[in-house]
Design a protein around this motif. Sequence first.
Motif, PDB file in Angstrom:
ATOM      1  N   GLY A   1      43.447  61.818  50.023  1.00  0.00           N
ATOM      2  CA  GLY A   1      42.606  62.548  49.557  1.00  0.00           C
ATOM      3  C   GLY A   1      41.445  61.558  48.548  1.00  0.00           C
ATOM      4  N   GLU A   2      41.531  61.796  47.457  1.00  0.00           N
ATOM      5  CA  GLU A   2      40.293  61.155  46.526  1.00  0.00           C
ATOM      6  C   GLU A   2      41.134  60.071  45.805  1.00  0.00           C
ATOM      7  OE1 GLU A   2      37.156  61.596  46.445  1.00  0.00           O
ATOM      8  OE2 GLU A   2      37.336  63.343  48.173  1.00  0.00           O
ATOM      9  N   SER A   3      40.629  58.958  45.694  1.00  0.00           N
ATOM     10  CA  SER A   3      41.114  57.877  44.780  1.00  0.00           C
ATOM     11  C   SER A   3      40.265  56.765  44.599  1.00  0.00           C
ATOM     12  CB  SER A   3      42.301  57.186  45.471  1.00  0.00           C
ATOM     13  OG  SER A   3      41.842  56.617  47.038  1.00  0.00           O
ATOM     14  N   TYR A   4      40.260  55.944  43.541  1.00  0.00           N
ATOM     15  CA  TYR A   4      39.417  54.687  43.106  1.00  0.00           C
ATOM     16  C   TYR A   4      40.048  53.805  42.577  1.00  0.00           C
ATOM     17  CZ  TYR A   4      40.220  56.503  38.397  1.00  0.00           C
ATOM     18  OH  TYR A   4      40.652  56.724  37.061  1.00  0.00           O
ATOM     19  N   ARG A   5      39.143  52.539  42.697  1.00  0.00           N
ATOM     20  CA  ARG A   5      39.624  51.584  41.746  1.00  0.00           C
ATOM     21  C   ARG A   5      38.293  51.143  41.081  1.00  0.00           C
ATOM     22  NH1 ARG A   5      44.085  49.504  44.847  1.00  0.00           N
ATOM     23  NH2 ARG A   5      44.180  50.080  46.871  1.00  0.00           N
ATOM     24  N   LEU A   6      38.684  50.978  39.776  1.00  0.00           N
ATOM     25  CA  LEU A   6      37.803  50.671  38.689  1.00  0.00           C
ATOM     26  C   LEU A   6      37.999  49.167  38.054  1.00  0.00           C
ATOM     27  CD1 LEU A   6      34.950  51.131  36.756  1.00  0.00           C
ATOM     28  CD2 LEU A   6      36.425  52.388  35.571  1.00  0.00           C
ATOM     29  N   GLY A   7      37.298  48.053  38.117  1.00  0.00           N
ATOM     30  CA  GLY A   7      37.625  46.881  37.573  1.00  0.00           C
ATOM     31  C   GLY A   7      36.622  46.115  37.175  1.00  0.00           C
TER      32      GLY A   7
ATOM     33  N   LYS B   1      39.010  26.107  35.449  1.00  0.00           N
ATOM     34  CA  LYS B   1      38.636  27.177  36.194  1.00  0.00           C
ATOM     35  C   LYS B   1      39.425  28.543  36.065  1.00  0.00           C
ATOM     36  CE  LYS B   1      37.538  24.016  40.318  1.00  0.00           C
ATOM     37  NZ  LYS B   1      37.767  23.467  41.589  1.00  0.00           N
ATOM     38  N   PRO B   2      38.978  28.988  35.161  1.00  0.00           N
ATOM     39  CA  PRO B   2      39.927  30.440  34.833  1.00  0.00           C
ATOM     40  C   PRO B   2      39.441  31.573  35.576  1.00  0.00           C
ATOM     41  CG  PRO B   2      38.278  30.172  33.232  1.00  0.00           C
ATOM     42  CD  PRO B   2      38.196  28.770  33.973  1.00  0.00           C
ATOM     43  N   ASN B   3      40.043  32.657  35.560  1.00  0.00           N
ATOM     44  CA  ASN B   3      39.654  33.965  36.157  1.00  0.00           C
ATOM     45  C   ASN B   3      40.629  34.960  35.580  1.00  0.00           C
ATOM     46  OD1 ASN B   3      41.784  34.639  38.362  1.00  0.00           O
ATOM     47  ND2 ASN B   3      41.060  32.621  39.058  1.00  0.00           N
ATOM     48  N   VAL B   4      40.017  36.170  35.562  1.00  0.00           N
ATOM     49  CA  VAL B   4      41.028  37.338  34.976  1.00  0.00           C
ATOM     50  C   VAL B   4      40.452  38.564  35.928  1.00  0.00           C
ATOM     51  CG1 VAL B   4      39.230  37.671  33.047  1.00  0.00           C
ATOM     52  CG2 VAL B   4      41.725  38.496  33.184  1.00  0.00           C
ATOM     53  N   ALA B   5      41.059  39.517  36.094  1.00  0.00           N
ATOM     54  CA  ALA B   5      40.971  40.726  36.700  1.00  0.00           C
ATOM     55  C   ALA B   5      41.702  41.658  36.080  1.00  0.00           C
ATOM     56  CB  ALA B   5      41.129  40.788  38.094  1.00  0.00           C
ATOM     57  N   ILE B   6      40.758  42.753  35.495  1.00  0.00           N
ATOM     58  CA  ILE B   6      41.308  44.039  34.627  1.00  0.00           C
ATOM     59  C   ILE B   6      41.007  45.181  35.593  1.00  0.00           C
ATOM     60  CG2 ILE B   6      41.532  45.118  32.570  1.00  0.00           C
ATOM     61  CD1 ILE B   6      40.840  42.367  31.421  1.00  0.00           C
ATOM     62  N   SER B   7      41.927  46.066  35.834  1.00  0.00           N
ATOM     63  CA  SER B   7      41.498  47.122  36.885  1.00  0.00           C
ATOM     64  C   SER B   7      42.446  48.428  36.378  1.00  0.00           C
ATOM     65  CB  SER B   7      41.555  46.876  38.229  1.00  0.00           C
ATOM     66  OG  SER B   7      42.819  46.416  38.505  1.00  0.00           O
TER      67      SER B   7
END
Length: 724
Positions: free
Chosen positions: A549-555, A571-577
């Motif tokens: 049904g309904e779902s989401y990803r916010l990041g 070369k850094p990276n970060v992902a927060i979600s």
Amino acid sequence: MKPVIFTIVAFFTFNLGLLAQEQEIDSLQGSKVVLDEVFVSALRVTKSSPVTFSNLTKEEIKPRNLGQDIPVLMNFLPSVVTTTDAGAGVGYTGIRVRGSDATRVNVTINGVPYNDAESQGTFWVNMPDFASSTESLQLQRGVGTSTNGAGAFGASLNVLTDGFSQEAYGQISTSVGSYNTLRNNLKFSTGMLNDQVEISGRLSKINSDGYIDRARSDLDSYFLQGAYKDDNTLVKALLFGGHEITYQAWYGIDAETLKEDRTFNPSGIYTDENGNTQFHDNEVDNYKQDHAQLLWNEQISNEWSTNLALHYTRGRGYFEQYKEDDDFATYGFEPITVNGEEITETDIIRRRWLDNDFYGTVFSANYKKEKLDLIIGGGLNKYEGDHFGEVIWARYASNSNYQDRYYDDSSAKTDFNLYTKANYQLNEQWSLYGDVQYRTVGYEANGEDTGLVDDTFNFFNPKAGIIFDLNKNNNFYLSYAVANREPNRNDYESGNPKPERLNDFELGWRYISADVQFNTNVYYMNYRDQLVLTGELNDVGAPLRENVGESYRLGLEIDANIGLGEKLLVKPNVAISTNKNQDFVFERDGVLQELGKTNIAFSPNFIFGNIISYNPVNELNISFLSKYVGKQYMGNIDSDNSILDAYSQSDLNLQYTITCNGFLKSIVLSGLVNNVFNAKYVSNGYFYTYDDTFSVPGTTTTIEGAGYYPQAGTNFLLGATINF
């Protein structure tokens, strides 16, 4: 915990306040043009497009390219999580981007679809050492641009194979390492003959015992390319493919075994007539895949150019299994009587075959003049596959004959799409982006697992965006994209699945200067009827999914390329979600429960990555690579039994180049120490539930269980490449 703490401390020590998108300066600015890139120009993007992306070039891949698969080499890109069944990067490997698994990452090679048409998965094991024939790749996160093949629901990966070489060369590479890993390859090029024709190629052989017991790999691959160019024409003819024989390691192990014997592999286990535990020595996946591509680019005028590709893929192979005390009825055997006793079960060895063809064409036309950059393209592709099973040995064969098929079904899939996309420069600062795709998919199947399927899907996928160049250093973008996607073959096992729909919003800022390239973006991906992973596997190890049904990803994603002087690069990276099912319903103990918001399976909320690269002298490069992946759930009900613990991984990579005069041009020595701190981590697993109605008659109890895929401790690869 010490490796985890070290990774986080190192990450923030080097990167506080300087987090951004990894890009080569030239490619981000869009000023560097490689002739061969015309074959992927319809699919790739630069900063002039409102798409979140990362590039990885041959030069960046080369120091770590010692036999491991492409997903492992991509491990340190933003929002990427990788895993490997055998535990050490050789054999079956997998990738997830923004929590979306490989079936939702659209992969093209020179613009030609590579995902398996039925499963939608990407099996890099079928093309061993393909990184050695890769010029560059681009990972677009989110929906990305219109592309060929299955719709992108997490990311798109566009791979460009080797460009042509002006000069003739030869190259011999050898690498050895832990678990008896050995990789040998040979590459060559004739150089440009008469400034128009080049022939090049590669042969590779990789063997490894794997970290997991018996998870051996025996891999062969080849790549042959002929290229022709003149002032207006570029034509390439390619043949490439591979043959893989891998002992299966997809069963995983339970929590108790993980503590006591983390390399244990239950695949092929059986009990002999004397009651001794044995393992079938040929519990293998044996598959061959060959690809042919004909690519033609024509510069018709100063404004118009065209691309045309014809392609054909041939795949065939089997998965062999030892089955103990299996039911006669499964194989159509009639009961027999032995010594006065009726026999209805037998030990057997079976092979489950795939035999398939995939062929078609993709095309595009590009118009560029002053403020307008317009692309019109599409593709028509057809898949035809046979699925059948054979019993090659049985303790009691009953009425069977040699080469009898105990199941025999077929499937077909037709995929047609047309798209138009344009970028219009309003003025020096503002530009508009539009992209419209129509796609129709027809799928037919008649297997016992799928039932009778005859579905047609029609999808309309619009995309729009706006780009603002504040100045030569700052670039902003906002985009909205719609993607629709059909179910895969495995989705039909559990009923009548619905197609999925995704609305993807991306807002980003890029900064570029001589020493710092920085990108930050926020995304919101809203799904309807998303087919999320349940955590369970089917009987051949493929992950199962269900509509939720309904779902989401916010990041939020932030990554950078930072030069600290002439010798040090960070070369850094970060992902927060946050990744949520909106109104999840689950039947527990026979009662339907509304769980409300739950975490989407296999979607960690935190991912950190970093590469520190140091060149004390021109000939020597030293890189320290670190990755941290936060806690994730392997199911959708937020059960503690489904938690996959956070983990970190740190690698050390060295490369030293010896320049030679004469016949030998150079000798390149490489070393890679994976998991330097010997972390005992698990990067993947599965989670399942079932109803127990027997323990207490008249009641239903939901039982939960989990399996884990442990990864190797400290291990190494050493390589030498001779260039002449």
